[in-house]
Design an enzyme around this catalytic site. Sequence first.
Site, PDB file in Angstrom:
ATOM      1  N   LYS A   1     -10.148  12.402  13.583  1.00  0.00           N
ATOM      2  CA  LYS A   1     -10.809  11.488  13.800  1.00  0.00           C
ATOM      3  C   LYS A   1      -9.993  10.035  13.874  1.00  0.00           C
ATOM      4  CE  LYS A   1     -12.984   8.503  11.688  1.00  0.00           C
ATOM      5  NZ  LYS A   1     -12.670   7.250  12.776  1.00  0.00           N
TER       6      LYS A   1
ATOM      7  N   GLU B   1      -6.055   8.045   0.318  1.00  0.00           N
ATOM      8  CA  GLU B   1      -5.016   7.036   0.290  1.00  0.00           C
ATOM      9  C   GLU B   1      -5.894   5.715   0.746  1.00  0.00           C
ATOM     10  OE1 GLU B   1      -3.263   3.778   0.783  1.00  0.00           O
ATOM     11  OE2 GLU B   1      -2.338   4.975   2.833  1.00  0.00           O
TER      12      GLU B   1
ATOM     13  N   CYS C   1      -1.743  -1.177   3.550  1.00  0.00           N
ATOM     14  CA  CYS C   1      -2.131  -1.054   2.277  1.00  0.00           C
ATOM     15  C   CYS C   1      -1.079  -1.369   1.283  1.00  0.00           C
ATOM     16  CB  CYS C   1      -2.720   0.186   2.118  1.00  0.00           C
ATOM     17  SG  CYS C   1      -1.555   1.506   2.648  1.00  0.00           S
TER      18      CYS C   1
ATOM     19  N   GLY D   1      -7.948   4.671   4.070  1.00  0.00           N
ATOM     20  CA  GLY D   1      -9.016   3.694   4.404  1.00  0.00           C
ATOM     21  C   GLY D   1      -9.203   2.813   3.071  1.00  0.00           C
TER      22      GLY D   1
ATOM     23  N   SER E   1       7.890   2.580   1.582  1.00  0.00           N
ATOM     24  CA  SER E   1       7.436   3.799   2.337  1.00  0.00           C
ATOM     25  C   SER E   1       8.509   4.683   2.967  1.00  0.00           C
ATOM     26  CB  SER E   1       6.581   3.361   3.657  1.00  0.00           C
ATOM     27  OG  SER E   1       5.360   2.701   3.278  1.00  0.00           O
TER      28      SER E   1
ATOM     29  N   GLU F   1      -8.420  -7.176  -1.634  1.00  0.00           N
ATOM     30  CA  GLU F   1      -7.059  -6.690  -0.471  1.00  0.00           C
ATOM     31  C   GLU F   1      -7.163  -7.852   0.727  1.00  0.00           C
ATOM     32  OE1 GLU F   1      -5.029  -2.633   0.852  1.00  0.00           O
ATOM     33  OE2 GLU F   1      -7.227  -3.030   0.979  1.00  0.00           O
TER      34      GLU F   1
END
Length: 498
Positions: free
Chosen positions: A182, A258, A292, A236, A449, A389
């Site tokens: 999704k 996450e 994030c 999310g 990352s 955030e």
Amino acid sequence: MTTERDLLDRVPTGLHVDGAWSAAGDDRVFDVLDPSTEEVLASVADAGPADGLRALAAAHAAQSAWGRTPPRERAEVLRRAFDIVVRRTEEIALLITLEMGKPLAESRAEVAYGAEFLRWFSEEAPRISGRYTTAPDGRNRLLVTKRPVGPCLLVTPWNFPLAMAARKVAPAIAAGCTMVLKPAELTPLTALLLAEVFTEAGLPPGVLNVVPTSDPAALTEPLLADPRLRKLSFTGSTAVGRRLIAGCADQVLRMSMELGGNAPFLVFADADVSAAVEGALVAKLRNGGEACVAANRFLVHEDVVEEFTSRLVARMREYPVGRGTEASTRIGPLIDGKTRSKVSGLVADAVDRGATAAIGGNALEGKGFFYEPTVLVDVPADARILAEEVFGPVAPITAFGSEQEAVRLANATEFGLVCFAYTRDLDRGLRLAEELETGMLGLNTGVVSNPAAPFGGVKQSGLGREGGAEGIEEYLETCYVAVADPFATLPHDKTGEA
């Protein structure tokens, strides 16, 4: 050269279920907007609960055969998908820029990053292993094997529409799991194009099903309650993650979560300030701050805070804001009006409490959800921007006096996804690696990352890891078989020899 219109006319906009494209029930659709212009890019099939269950049924039906498919065959599908994504880099990057807004250069970087997950897990698939050992008492042999978890629900965010899908889909395929993907309703087109890529790569029908929706809760709730589903992987916000964790409880689903971050960026007195500024630009402005892992709070030693601030402000002036398709653009729009309003509100709150904008501090007028690159100084401890955030191109700076204070401030959050720290002191770097409450630490670098590394956080930043050798384990169950001592049935003489 592919034009925007040509590309949009070719991109699939239906549901991808059991290897076929279809409309949603009652032919429902929703619009996908260009955040740079607020114009409609495409109308996409809007999956409802029945569509989601149809996708889960397809995944469930395909699971047994896919789970028994040899690892090398699964690996080859991923490798072919990698080659296709690399070959189609320009069109995929353009699509990312159109629906998400980031500059084309960053979209190309995302394509390269996302493709690496396909290659990495193509190499991990044949390496799934177990063990065969003798029990300590010698009575049994211990056989430990790994098998696929089963059908998975993968829920991805809008900020990296290719990379976040690839980071979940690739290990699931490598492990032998089927899935329902999704994608975020703000950026579903890239995920639909990825489904087309996997079809071209030879992925069997039903293994990957893609169901965009404008009502995520209505789609996911019946799936989480269905016993055919065995795992949820979600990227999310922490607020949504908490609700999904609760929704997984009744079925005791495997989870990979996450969630949100509030990354501190520490600059110590002995740091290379020039390097720290360059790292800060990457950690803060990559993806326009909509990541994030973006640096959220800049904690700078009082001896270098003025130098660091002045250099950061000067460099931020070199980041023009504009539509991502324009060659000069280095900062694209925020994803929507709600996000821009939140960023504006956080900046206004900080200024009201005594902070000063050294540069920026304003939303841009006109079409598109643009916000200026911003540096805030003298940010008080009670400002909301230090606790929430940001998800925008805003760098709030706070001074500290000692290493202990820096660690205390860095850890003063419910989140623990990533931290960044600049220091020339090796011992300090090692202390920080042990004292900072974080799942990842960027030591003298603004980028953490990497598909070969385990991505994930602690505290309320999530559960599990994505990427690295750890990433495929999230999609595997461990099965232990106790095997009777194979020598027990042999005849023995009085000396114990056969």
